[in-house]
Design a protein around this motif. Structure first.
Motif, PDB file in Angstrom:
ATOM      1  N   THR A 133     -17.195  30.698 -25.737  1.00 45.99           N
ATOM      2  CA  THR A 133     -17.618  29.868 -26.751  1.00 45.99           C
ATOM      3  C   THR A 133     -16.425  28.720 -27.325  1.00 45.99           C
ATOM      4  OG1 THR A 133     -18.984  31.421 -27.899  1.00 45.99           O
ATOM      5  CG2 THR A 133     -17.818  29.976 -29.303  1.00 45.99           C
ATOM      6  N   PRO A 134     -15.192  29.091 -27.255  1.00 47.93           N
ATOM      7  CA  PRO A 134     -14.265  27.924 -27.866  1.00 47.93           C
ATOM      8  C   PRO A 134     -14.243  26.818 -26.983  1.00 47.93           C
ATOM      9  CG  PRO A 134     -13.053  30.086 -27.593  1.00 47.93           C
ATOM     10  CD  PRO A 134     -14.487  30.473 -26.900  1.00 47.93           C
ATOM     11  N   GLN A 137     -17.865  25.096 -28.133  1.00 45.87           N
ATOM     12  CA  GLN A 137     -18.140  24.375 -29.377  1.00 45.87           C
ATOM     13  C   GLN A 137     -17.234  23.277 -29.246  1.00 45.87           C
ATOM     14  OE1 GLN A 137     -19.256  25.238 -32.195  1.00 45.87           O
ATOM     15  NE2 GLN A 137     -20.148  27.166 -31.381  1.00 45.87           N
ATOM     16  N   SER A 138     -16.146  23.020 -28.543  1.00 38.81           N
ATOM     17  CA  SER A 138     -15.393  21.583 -28.273  1.00 38.81           C
ATOM     18  C   SER A 138     -16.431  20.702 -27.563  1.00 38.81           C
ATOM     19  CB  SER A 138     -13.992  22.086 -27.480  1.00 38.81           C
ATOM     20  OG  SER A 138     -13.494  20.753 -27.419  1.00 38.81           O
ATOM     21  N   TYR A 379     -19.509  28.471 -37.568  1.00 33.85           N
ATOM     22  CA  TYR A 379     -19.053  27.551 -36.656  1.00 33.85           C
ATOM     23  C   TYR A 379     -19.057  25.961 -36.972  1.00 33.85           C
ATOM     24  CZ  TYR A 379     -20.065  30.998 -33.004  1.00 33.85           C
ATOM     25  OH  TYR A 379     -19.710  32.130 -32.153  1.00 33.85           O
ATOM     26  N   VAL A 382     -15.558  26.069 -39.448  1.00 33.73           N
ATOM     27  CA  VAL A 382     -14.135  26.542 -38.644  1.00 33.73           C
ATOM     28  C   VAL A 382     -13.975  25.337 -37.630  1.00 33.73           C
ATOM     29  CG1 VAL A 382     -14.473  28.800 -38.936  1.00 33.73           C
ATOM     30  CG2 VAL A 382     -15.246  27.826 -36.738  1.00 33.73           C
ATOM     31  N   GLY A 383     -14.943  24.542 -37.254  1.00 35.67           N
ATOM     32  CA  GLY A 383     -14.807  23.263 -36.321  1.00 35.67           C
ATOM     33  C   GLY A 383     -14.576  22.125 -37.148  1.00 35.67           C
ATOM     34  N   ARG A 391     -10.086  22.102 -32.149  1.00 38.92           N
ATOM     35  CA  ARG A 391     -11.211  22.440 -32.517  1.00 38.92           C
ATOM     36  C   ARG A 391     -11.553  23.919 -31.788  1.00 38.92           C
ATOM     37  NH1 ARG A 391     -14.017  17.298 -32.390  1.00 38.92           N
ATOM     38  NH2 ARG A 391     -14.244  16.613 -34.460  1.00 38.92           N
ATOM     39  N   SER A 394      -9.282  26.501 -33.070  1.00 38.13           N
ATOM     40  CA  SER A 394      -9.626  26.819 -34.305  1.00 38.13           C
ATOM     41  C   SER A 394     -10.767  28.006 -34.118  1.00 38.13           C
ATOM     42  CB  SER A 394      -9.901  25.874 -35.278  1.00 38.13           C
ATOM     43  OG  SER A 394     -10.788  26.144 -36.517  1.00 38.13           O
ATOM     44  N   VAL A 395     -11.754  27.641 -33.294  1.00 43.21           N
ATOM     45  CA  VAL A 395     -12.840  28.406 -32.992  1.00 43.21           C
ATOM     46  C   VAL A 395     -12.291  29.917 -32.509  1.00 43.21           C
ATOM     47  CG1 VAL A 395     -14.810  28.907 -31.699  1.00 43.21           C
ATOM     48  CG2 VAL A 395     -14.558  26.962 -32.763  1.00 43.21           C
ATOM     49  N   THR A 398     -10.646  32.266 -34.801  1.00 41.07           N
ATOM     50  CA  THR A 398     -11.995  32.743 -35.823  1.00 41.07           C
ATOM     51  C   THR A 398     -12.285  33.929 -34.888  1.00 41.07           C
ATOM     52  OG1 THR A 398     -12.489  30.492 -36.723  1.00 41.07           O
ATOM     53  CG2 THR A 398     -14.259  32.464 -36.663  1.00 41.07           C
TER      54      THR A 398
END
Length: 494
Positions: A133-134, A137-138, A379, A382-383, A391, A394-395, A398
């Protein structure tokens, strides 16, 4: 590495994101598929709780350990280091390797010879899934501009309910409908005779087949991801001032986040929601089997298809509606999840107290839709409180908190509470039944067996209801986050 540094040459933030609209849709769909497999592989254990419990002769609290700490500890510990790696290096490579590792470990769960070995393979699944996920999400933040990002991350977040749904349907079909064939029999039926010489597949049957058959496609998916997804310039959708910033250290990240109360309220609310959600999901199929007398296959289908689809609807709607209302109601990212989770509490109570499964389904479906309103906005926020340099981290911060406390504690504590309440219900019976005497089912009279079954059912029912009431606590944190949202979000994210 060259694409990672191209952002420095960008003149202005683009209006349409990286690549063509069709290619962005393909990438988002691919990342959604990755996340679906991510949740299939982590949540299939929930559907198989009853047959695994019977196979190894364990209690609810032990299954809670298997569903929670076995996965959560290393998953959370590795998330931040992998995210820091993703801030500097090729994110697509990281995701591809992660998919390969967790899929292989999932397949190996199917050949576990003891509860301890299964526990260790589950730990292996968590190591791979920490890399999903990190960096994903980026990537999404660089492919999609801020005005459409809440919708994009909500589509990605559909992997949670859809993965749980597919895990439920597939595992229920394998265990309930195929009547426990060995994997060797399936390979022979499919004409895969070349597989028969690789391992003694005769011992791989029932619930073990489900693990192997969901693990193998993930290994293939890992190669597809690497070959088809392009690494975008880092910070591609950011304005020039953000693109020219130097790399951020962990100290820089925590310095920024420490001054963002919105971030911490969102994390607190998501942690409570995760604590409840993972705990209840671990035992919902078991509840339907124990309380309403359903077969594992039927229980899995009801939980996966009906409740899972409603949860997917809630995840998508939360991001889509937030994007649509952003201009007039920018705080919708906070108050929509708060309203959804608050309203889900009485609906869950009605559903789990209903005398029949058909009376239970309508309130449970509505509650699933509403409580999942928190996931997409989580999401997006937090991003959105940090720039492109931070980002992934940060994810990851979290997910570290949410999964260590939510995933790590939810399943084992609801299992412990269920076992405790089972003993409480047993203590009031006239037959002298205890947890130990209930284990030897073959030696029980009809009355004694009925007493044990009732205590087993009621202990789990009230454990789930107690957990679901905590969604109200999570809703309060989202409401508090709304008070500082406008101040804490980066200007380009509003």
């Amino acid at each position: 590495m060259s694409t990672v540094d191209q952002a420095a040459s960008a003149v202005s933030a683009p209006n349409s994101g990286f690549g063509t609209k069709g290619y962005r849709s393909f990438v988002l769909g691919s990342l959604l598929l990755v996340y679906v497999f991510n949740f299939i592989d982590r949540s299939i254990i929930n559907i198989l709780t009853e047959p695994i419990k019977a196979s190894f002769g364990v209690e609810d609290w032990q299954m809670g350990l298997l569903g929670g700490p076995a996965f959560a500890i290393l998953y959370t510990m590795l998330g931040i280091p992998i995210a820091r790696f993703a801030e500097r290096f090729h994110r697509v490579w990281i995701i591809a390797v992660a998919v390969f590792v967790w899929s292989l470990m999932t397949a190996l769960c199917g050949v576990a010879t003891s509860f301890l070995v299964l526990f260790l393979f589950r730990v292996g699944v968590s190591v791979g899934e920490a890399g999903c996920t990190p960096p994903a999400q980026s990537l999404i933040a660089d492919y999609f501009v801020p005005k459409s990002r809440a919708t994009a991350v909500s589509i990605y977040a559909l992997g949670v309910p859809l993965g749980g749904m597919f895990a439920a349907v597939f595992a229920g079909f394998i265990v309930g409908n195929l009547d426990g064939p060995s994997l060797a029999a399936l390979f022979e039926a499919w004409g895969w005779n070349w597989m028969l010489g690789l391992l003694d597949w005769q011992a791989v049957e029932g619930w073990r087949v489900a693990f192997i058959l969901v693990g193998i496609p993930g290994i293939i998916l890992a190669f597809v991801v690497k070959l088809t997804i392009q690494e975008p310039p880092r910070g591609y959708t950011d304005p020039p001032s953000a693109q020219k910033l130097e790399k951020a250290s962990m100290k820089d990240v925590f310095k920024i986040l420490s001054g963002k109360p919105t971030f911490w309220h969102i994390v607190a609310g998501a942690t409570v929601a995760s604590f409840v959600g993972y705990g209840v999901a671990q035992f919902t199929t078991s509840f339907l089997v124990r309380t309403h007398g359903l077969s594992l296959e039927t229980a899995a289908i009801l939980f996966g298809v009906i409740i899972g689809l409603m949860a997917a609807l809630g995840v998508f709607l939360s991001g889509y509606l937030a994007d649509q209302m952003a201009a007039r109601h920018p705080r919708a990212l906070c108050w929509m999840p708060a309203l959804g989770m608050g309203a889900s509490v009485p609906l869950y109570a009605l559903g789990y107290l209903a005398p029949t499964v058909w009376l239970a389904l309508p309130p449970l479906m509505a509650a699933a839709t509403l409580h999942y309103f928190y996931l997409g906005p989580m999401y997006a926020i937090v991003g959105g409180v940090v720039d492109s340099r931070m980002r992934a981290t940060s994810v990851a911060v979290t997910l570290f908190i949410v999964n260590l406390l939510g995933y790590g504690l939810g399943p084992p504590l609801i299992g412990i509470l269920s076992t405790f309440l089972k003993s409480v219900f047993l203590s009031g019976n006239d037959l002298g039944m205890t947890l130990e005497t209930c284990k030897v089912v073959a030696d029980l009279t009809a009355d004694a067996a009925a007493t044990c079954a009732s205590a087993n059912s009621e202990g789990l029912r009230w454990s789930i209801i107690a957990f679901c009431s905590l969604y109200a606590w999570a809703a309060v944190h989202y409401l508090l986050a709304g008070r500082t949202l406008m101040r804490d979000m980066m200007p380009k994210e509003l």
